[in-house]
Design an enzyme around this catalytic site. Structure first.
Site, PDB file in Angstrom:
ATOM      1  N   LYS A   1       0.837  -1.193   0.000  1.00  0.00           N
ATOM      2  CA  LYS A   1       0.000   0.000   0.000  1.00  0.00           C
ATOM      3  C   LYS A   1       0.880   1.253   0.000  1.00  0.00           C
ATOM      4  CE  LYS A   1      -4.036  -2.120   0.368  1.00  0.00           C
ATOM      5  NZ  LYS A   1      -5.155  -1.958  -0.591  1.00  0.00           N
TER       6      LYS A   1
ATOM      7  N   ASP B   1      -0.631   0.012  -4.411  1.00  0.00           N
ATOM      8  CA  ASP B   1      -2.051   0.364  -4.388  1.00  0.00           C
ATOM      9  C   ASP B   1      -2.236   1.649  -3.598  1.00  0.00           C
ATOM     10  OD1 ASP B   1      -4.787   0.484  -4.267  1.00  0.00           O
ATOM     11  OD2 ASP B   1      -5.057  -1.440  -3.239  1.00  0.00           O
TER      12      ASP B   1
ATOM     13  N   GLU C   1      -2.102   0.705  -8.684  1.00  0.00           N
ATOM     14  CA  GLU C   1      -3.529   0.403  -8.563  1.00  0.00           C
ATOM     15  C   GLU C   1      -4.300   1.567  -7.940  1.00  0.00           C
ATOM     16  OE1 GLU C   1      -6.083  -2.873  -5.991  1.00  0.00           O
ATOM     17  OE2 GLU C   1      -4.176  -3.448  -6.900  1.00  0.00           O
TER      18      GLU C   1
ATOM     19  N   GLU D   1     -11.737  -2.008  -8.717  1.00  0.00           N
ATOM     20  CA  GLU D   1     -12.390  -2.501  -7.499  1.00  0.00           C
ATOM     21  C   GLU D   1     -13.500  -1.580  -7.025  1.00  0.00           C
ATOM     22  OE1 GLU D   1     -10.444  -1.559  -3.416  1.00  0.00           O
ATOM     23  OE2 GLU D   1      -8.796  -2.117  -4.731  1.00  0.00           O
TER      24      GLU D   1
ATOM     25  N   ASP E   1     -14.276  -6.747  -9.243  1.00  0.00           N
ATOM     26  CA  ASP E   1     -14.602  -7.464  -8.016  1.00  0.00           C
ATOM     27  C   ASP E   1     -15.961  -8.114  -8.258  1.00  0.00           C
ATOM     28  OD1 ASP E   1     -15.972  -7.877  -5.467  1.00  0.00           O
ATOM     29  OD2 ASP E   1     -14.331  -6.786  -4.524  1.00  0.00           O
TER      30      ASP E   1
ATOM     31  N   HIS F   1      -9.991  -8.011  -7.810  1.00  0.00           N
ATOM     32  CA  HIS F   1      -9.815  -7.513  -6.449  1.00  0.00           C
ATOM     33  C   HIS F   1     -10.456  -8.440  -5.423  1.00  0.00           C
ATOM     34  CE1 HIS F   1     -11.740  -5.124  -3.090  1.00  0.00           C
ATOM     35  NE2 HIS F   1     -10.469  -4.833  -2.898  1.00  0.00           N
TER      36      HIS F   1
END
Length: 368
Positions: free
Chosen positions: A168, A197, A223, A249, A272, A299
């Protein structure tokens, strides 16, 4: 032809076993809504959907009051007709997160029933494109972790056979992100994939700036760098970086993916299955991406996505985040860095109803 006679709805709230945080939120609970369909020929199927922290009761209300009653008397083989009918019926609340998530619970239950009735696992029923898919983990990359912890957890993932890990990003200062990413890259070497992400936390200018810096550590993709509704900003970012840009996502309709693909505003799509409305629309997104040469890396929800990724040729990664272990007897199989889809008939999830009953939030709702 069989028809649906009875529907059962339950909700179970799952608390993550590890702290999960990103640039905009913490993952405090997975409100998991399960729907089971029973048909007049004795067949049945169970599907599910989820939210992170809030909204589970709203999904249940939409299912109970508006969607589930419309299923009584329907033939589950007509899954396309059912999905479209429910979408039209909820026109006033679509496209919307709660509506798509509710549709997904029903659609996955129908697919589970139909696969079981056909004696086929989901990955073969939906296409059978590939017997295994590379897998990466997100469990050791949360934003609150210090660089030393990130390194330890990523090295553990590498030793466990994962082929990549997601880190992240979105710290207040770029230097903080770079310190974390550089520490991990130096530890794992050049042949281990690192995905990053940002969870929609950047402006367009900041995304371009950070992408330029992130490229120094050789990342597999960036992402959700920007808010999902800003297609033009994503298109601008794609034009200014060589890093693949991944989105999806936070999209709740196949048409949103279509717009991104049409405008060449992404390099990877991440539908997702719950948020896009179920297996039926997920497959539409995956096949659309395939026609344009765009990879699919979904996701979350690995228990479903392992089968969907194996079903289509455009899927290149499965994301490992275990969440259903407390409710199921089945586990995802991983061999030599690849996830293997279940071969049992159905969507591949073996629910433990004794545990579900013990943990469910309210008495089972029955529609008939």
């Amino acid at each position: 032809m069989a028809i649906i006679q009875r529907i059962e709805i339950v909700q179970v709230d799952l608390i993550p076993k590890t702290k999960r945080s990103d640039a905009i939120q913490s993952f405090v609970a997975q409100e998991t809504v399960l729907v089971t369909l029973h048909c007049d020929d004795g067949s049945s199927g169970t599907g599910y959907t989820y939210t992170i922290g809030t909204g589970g009761s709203s999904i249940v209300a939409l299912l109970k009051d508006h969607l589930a009653p419309r299923l009584i008397g329907c033939a589950p083989e007509n899954y396309e007709h059912i999905w479209r009918d429910l979408l039209r019926h909820t026109n006033a609340t679509a496209v919307g997160a709660i509506t798509s998530l509710a549709l997904a619970a029903i659609d996955t239950a129908i697919w589970d029933r139909n696969c079981r009735q056909a004696g086929l696992p989901l990955w073969k029923m939906a296409g059978g494109a590939q017997p295994r898919v590379p897998v990466y983990t997100t469990e050791g990359g949360w934003l609150h972790l210090e660089p030393s912890a990130l390194v330890d957890l990523t090295l553990q993932a590498k030793d466990q056979g994962f082929l990549g890990a997601k880190i992240k990003v979105g710290k207040k200062h770029l230097a903080e992100d770079m310190a974390r990413l550089s520490a991990v890259r130096n530890a794992v070497g050049d042949h281990f994939e690192i995905m990053v992400d940002a969870n929609q936390s950047f402006t367009a200018a900041e995304a371009i700036r950070r992408a330029h810096a992130y490229s120094e550590v050789g990342i597999a993709w960036l992402e959700e760098p920007l808010p999902a509704q800003n297609i033009n900003a994503h298109k601008q970012l794609v034009a200014h970086t060589s890093i693949p840009i991944a989105v999806g996502e936070s999209m709740y309709d196949p048409g949103q993916f279509g717009e991104y693909l049409k405008q060449e505003a992404c390099s990877i799509v991440q539908p997702d299955v719950a948020r896009v409305g179920g297996i039926t629309p997920w497959l539409k997104v995956a096949h659309l991406a395939e026609t344009l040469g765009v990879a699919v890396c979904p996701h979350f929800l690995m228990e479903l996505h392992v089968s969907l990724c194996a079903a289509v040729p455009s899927a290149t990664w499965v994301e490992y985040i275990p969440q259903l272990d407390d409710l199921t007897d089945s586990r995802i199989r991983i061999e030599q860095g690849h996830a293997l889809p279940p071969d049992e008939p159905g969507i591949g999830i073996s629910w433990n109803w004794q545990r579900i009953t013990a943990q469910q939030k309210f008495s089972t709702i029955i529609i008939k």
